[in-house]
Motif scaffolding. Sequence first.
Motif, PDB file in Angstrom:
ATOM      1  N   GLU A 154     -11.151  -0.671  -2.900  1.00 45.28           N
ATOM      2  CA  GLU A 154     -11.455   0.478  -3.260  1.00 45.28           C
ATOM      3  C   GLU A 154     -12.610   1.071  -2.304  1.00 45.28           C
ATOM      4  OE1 GLU A 154     -10.230  -0.394  -7.882  1.00 45.28           O
ATOM      5  OE2 GLU A 154     -12.361  -0.745  -7.346  1.00 45.28           O
ATOM      6  N   THR A 192      -2.608   3.539   8.460  1.00 43.15           N
ATOM      7  CA  THR A 192      -3.652   3.100   7.235  1.00 43.15           C
ATOM      8  C   THR A 192      -3.867   1.712   7.234  1.00 43.15           C
ATOM      9  OG1 THR A 192      -3.002   5.155   6.046  1.00 43.15           O
ATOM     10  CG2 THR A 192      -4.301   3.465   4.785  1.00 43.15           C
ATOM     11  N   PRO A 231      -5.222   6.771   1.726  1.00 42.42           N
ATOM     12  CA  PRO A 231      -4.563   5.545   0.809  1.00 42.42           C
ATOM     13  C   PRO A 231      -4.509   5.919  -0.657  1.00 42.42           C
ATOM     14  CG  PRO A 231      -6.882   5.184   1.831  1.00 42.42           C
ATOM     15  CD  PRO A 231      -6.363   6.402   2.500  1.00 42.42           C
ATOM     16  N   THR A 261       0.327   5.703   0.832  1.00 46.90           N
ATOM     17  CA  THR A 261      -0.519   6.777   1.407  1.00 46.90           C
ATOM     18  C   THR A 261       0.532   8.011   1.121  1.00 46.90           C
ATOM     19  OG1 THR A 261       0.562   6.726   3.746  1.00 46.90           O
ATOM     20  CG2 THR A 261      -1.114   5.299   3.250  1.00 46.90           C
ATOM     21  N   GLY A 312       0.690  -1.174   0.049  1.00 44.11           N
ATOM     22  CA  GLY A 312       0.045   0.091  -0.027  1.00 44.11           C
ATOM     23  C   GLY A 312       0.596   1.269  -0.191  1.00 44.11           C
ATOM     24  N   GLN A 333      -7.463  -0.372   7.381  1.00 43.11           N
ATOM     25  CA  GLN A 333      -8.022  -1.269   6.485  1.00 43.11           C
ATOM     26  C   GLN A 333      -8.415  -2.322   7.177  1.00 43.11           C
ATOM     27  OE1 GLN A 333      -4.798  -1.033   3.803  1.00 43.11           O
ATOM     28  NE2 GLN A 333      -5.788   0.461   2.394  1.00 43.11           N
ATOM     29  N   ASP A 342     -11.009   2.229   1.052  1.00 37.73           N
ATOM     30  CA  ASP A 342     -10.425   3.345   0.816  1.00 37.73           C
ATOM     31  C   ASP A 342     -11.064   4.640   0.568  1.00 37.73           C
ATOM     32  OD1 ASP A 342      -8.034   1.599   1.131  1.00 37.73           O
ATOM     33  OD2 ASP A 342      -7.786   1.657  -1.095  1.00 37.73           O
ATOM     34  N   THR A 345     -10.953   7.705   3.378  1.00 43.24           N
ATOM     35  CA  THR A 345     -10.855   9.125   2.675  1.00 43.24           C
ATOM     36  C   THR A 345     -11.912  10.151   3.070  1.00 43.24           C
ATOM     37  OG1 THR A 345      -9.677   8.148   0.610  1.00 43.24           O
ATOM     38  CG2 THR A 345     -10.288  10.446   0.507  1.00 43.24           C
TER      39      THR A 345
END
Length: 280
Positions: free
Chosen positions: A251, A225, A146, A140, A138, A229, A254, A258
């Motif tokens: 997705e 992060t 992310p 960030t 990942g 997750q 994330d 966000t």
Amino acid sequence: MPALPPWLAEPLWDQFAALLPERPKYHPDRPLGCHHRRISDRIVFDKMLQLLRFGWSYEAIADTSCSASTIRSRRDEWIRLGVFARLMQLALESYGRIVGLVLDQIAVDGAITEAPGGGEAAGRSPVDRGKQGLKRSGMTDGYRIPLGRVLAGANRHDSPLLAPTLHRLEGLGPLPDTITGHLDAGYGSDTTRALLSERGLHGRIAHKGDRAPIQASRRWHIERTHVWQNAFYRLARCYERRVTVIDGFFELADTIITVRSLIRRSWTTHCWDERPSRRP
């Protein structure tokens, strides 16, 4: 059982619904009166949030309002249309426009989770007695937002996954002239330094043997992060076998991370109609 609070679920659904194509209430190939209406997209979307958050099976989530096969078929349809990917892109664009992405400081690292069902991206886990595991590499920004990930088997080393992970930067629009990448000691090789140099990035790589508090710098952003997750149990213990489906759930997760960060950071600087009465 709601998977997300209303102040977060409602704006997510509003934007998600705007991305969906218009559908008739009844299937056009069947005569009216001999079948039920098409299940509402909102019902299936709420089921997807429950799947992601609680990690239950499709059969456990299904009820009289929506069957497990409907959830799967609608999920595949949305993935095929690229709705989850577009939703994540819009969330990043909105965050960048309102708050601002900290792209001059990025962090990259891998995380291993369980994959009991195996699948396309599963491999023997070196930290779980050789059981099937999934690794995500990942990335960030400097505030733990992310920016994308690459999926691989748990037996893959982090270093070869760095190049495809950094490739996710290309879809973020104009980038700063100077970008510093924060990496752990597992990336400490001449190959990694050459890769960073080719991309015009400055690497701050931890050194083996040095105490972590001195060398950690901003690597903790990606660690935080990963924890966010893993709070979505569908990702912490992944039973999905296809990479496209796993990416779709990532997705969606994330996007939630966000948008949640966007609401929290803009609560003191912006006003809107659905603004929570207190800071989330």
